[in-house]
Write an enzyme that holds these catalytic residues in place. Sequence first.
Site, short mmCIF file in Angstrom:
data_model
loop_
_atom_site.label_atom_id
_atom_site.label_comp_id
_atom_site.label_asym_id
_atom_site.label_seq_id
_atom_site.Cartn_x
_atom_site.Cartn_y
_atom_site.Cartn_z
N HIS A 182 -8.20 -5.05 1.99
CA HIS A 182 -7.70 -4.33 0.81
C HIS A 182 -6.86 -5.22 -0.11
O HIS A 182 -6.17 -4.70 -0.99
CB HIS A 182 -6.91 -3.09 1.23
CG HIS A 182 -7.67 -2.16 2.13
ND1 HIS A 182 -8.69 -1.36 1.68
CD2 HIS A 182 -7.58 -1.94 3.47
CE1 HIS A 182 -9.19 -0.67 2.70
NE2 HIS A 182 -8.53 -1.01 3.79
N ARG A 226 2.80 -1.91 -13.92
CA ARG A 226 3.38 -3.25 -14.01
C ARG A 226 2.31 -4.23 -14.49
O ARG A 226 1.15 -3.86 -14.67
CB ARG A 226 3.88 -3.70 -12.63
CG ARG A 226 2.78 -3.63 -11.55
CD ARG A 226 3.18 -4.30 -10.27
NE ARG A 226 2.28 -4.00 -9.18
CZ ARG A 226 1.09 -4.58 -8.98
NH1 ARG A 226 0.65 -5.48 -9.84
NH2 ARG A 226 0.34 -4.25 -7.94
N VAL A 278 -1.45 -9.22 -11.09
CA VAL A 278 -1.71 -10.62 -10.74
C VAL A 278 -2.85 -11.18 -11.59
O VAL A 278 -2.80 -12.31 -12.09
CB VAL A 278 -2.06 -10.76 -9.24
CG1 VAL A 278 -2.42 -12.20 -8.90
CG2 VAL A 278 -0.91 -10.27 -8.38
N LYS A 281 -7.00 -8.22 -2.96
CA LYS A 281 -7.94 -8.85 -3.89
C LYS A 281 -7.99 -10.36 -3.68
O LYS A 281 -6.95 -10.99 -3.47
CB LYS A 281 -7.55 -8.52 -5.33
CG LYS A 281 -7.58 -7.02 -5.63
CD LYS A 281 -6.91 -6.69 -6.95
CE LYS A 281 -6.82 -5.20 -7.16
NZ LYS A 281 -6.05 -4.84 -8.37
N LEU A 289 -16.17 6.59 -0.03
CA LEU A 289 -17.37 6.08 -0.71
C LEU A 289 -17.84 4.84 0.03
O LEU A 289 -17.04 3.94 0.31
CB LEU A 289 -17.06 5.77 -2.17
CG LEU A 289 -16.50 6.95 -2.99
CD1 LEU A 289 -16.16 6.49 -4.40
CD2 LEU A 289 -17.47 8.09 -3.02
N ASN A 309 -1.17 1.15 -11.45
CA ASN A 309 -0.12 0.16 -11.26
C ASN A 309 0.69 0.07 -12.55
O ASN A 309 0.17 -0.32 -13.60
CB ASN A 309 -0.71 -1.21 -10.91
CG ASN A 309 -1.27 -1.22 -9.51
OD1 ASN A 309 -0.56 -0.94 -8.55
ND2 ASN A 309 -2.54 -1.54 -9.36
N LYS A 361 1.23 8.49 -4.47
CA LYS A 361 -0.21 8.58 -4.64
C LYS A 361 -0.70 10.02 -4.81
O LYS A 361 -1.66 10.28 -5.53
CB LYS A 361 -0.92 7.91 -3.45
CG LYS A 361 -0.57 6.43 -3.26
CD LYS A 361 -0.98 5.60 -4.46
CE LYS A 361 -0.84 4.12 -4.20
NZ LYS A 361 0.53 3.65 -4.00
#
Length: 447
Positions: A235, A291, A294, A237, A203, A289, A116
């Site tokens: 965190h 890849r 989903v 989805k 934020l 990401n 990251k």
Amino acid sequence: MFEKVLIANRGEIALRIHRACREMGIRTVAVHSQADENAMHVRLADEAICIGPPSATHSYLNIPAIVSAAEISGADAIHPGYGFLSENANFAEIVGDHGITFIGPKPEHIRVMGDKIEAKRTARSLGIPCVPGSEGELTTAADALATAKKIGYPVLIKAASGGGGRGMKVARSESELEQAYSTARAEAKAAFGDDAVYMEKYLDKPRHIEIQVMCDSHGNVVHLGERDCSLQRRHQKVLEESPSPALNDRDRTKIGGIVSDAMKKLGYLGVGTVEFLYEDGEFYFIEMNTRLQVEHPVTEMITGIDIVREQIRIAAGLPMENSQQDIVFQGHAIECRINAEDPVTFSPTPGKITEYHPPGGLNVRVDSALYAGYSVPPNYDSLIAKLVVHGKTRNACLMRLRRALEEFVVGGVSTTIPLHARLIQNPGFIDGVYHIHWLEEFLAKKE
């Protein structure tokens, strides 16, 4: 084009990849654990090879077993799906070293974006806007205090490796920072074996907006618009939609262009998603990401583009079938992630499926590997289906989604279908005014 693709995954995504391959005339090899011997993709694939016991560590994460299966079966490519080894740069390198094509990005880009801190540094160099924060790893509590004083509270301490909310702590004042710093490092070490952390400005009520990109080996780069993934619990989805109710055409074109230009400079290859926090008209990079996501069906519904097909074509060295000018966004799409979980406590509910009736009708899509008589194993993620609905407008999409949820029958295990049914009838969601903390606030009111 490839003759045979090994699918290094399970569940609905393995079935999704199998279907794309079959429509392209490509034979498939399903690798599976002992727990998945009766899985749908295993039953449908041209060949199936057991690679280990139920534990993911000894099966779906077992690189030697997967590569051996590819060599034994004569597969000329491996598709990793999402999760498991999909963002493992070492796996991608090993696959290539064995003369097999990895259907995904270059290992160096997986490695850069998997860290990251390095991902944020790279994003800045490519002209992607980032959240104000530390320049790199925070090695001491004193570093954290100095950085927080510079950018202002509240701040977010985040693990440099991994994701899913682990190793992530908020500090709203100096008195909270030292504890947040030490706790985040401890969690990161326990979860990822790496205690490196960094800091970002926190934020309060942003949206989570991600941009889908595709890049081929011929220098072509396109973006497929955005997905709004702001409805999250811990965190993770829960529901995604496109286009985002928060964006206008100007913002959409601007951020899409920034991401496309950045990926071209990077020399990225394949499918990827660049994720942002969006607040007060500004985008802030959080991660990429490398890849398939989903929620990729949401984008497929509004563009008509088969992302998995394009992913395979790109890996085979072919140019993409569409330029940016060819891509037209039509209507609205929403995806509900259906999990085998209690809809109130969210405890996993593995077990035998006694009834299964997916909804149908115009512009209703269900990606699932379920069937009556199948037993959902307790060893893996609880996602069992994705309900994706398309409509000419957001309101039409919501009405169709409500009807589809009413039709969806899964017997034998508890699912999150009732949660989605309540969620999409909430005035805040209907008005599209939610943010990344909205769902947890919604759930707290129901307790």
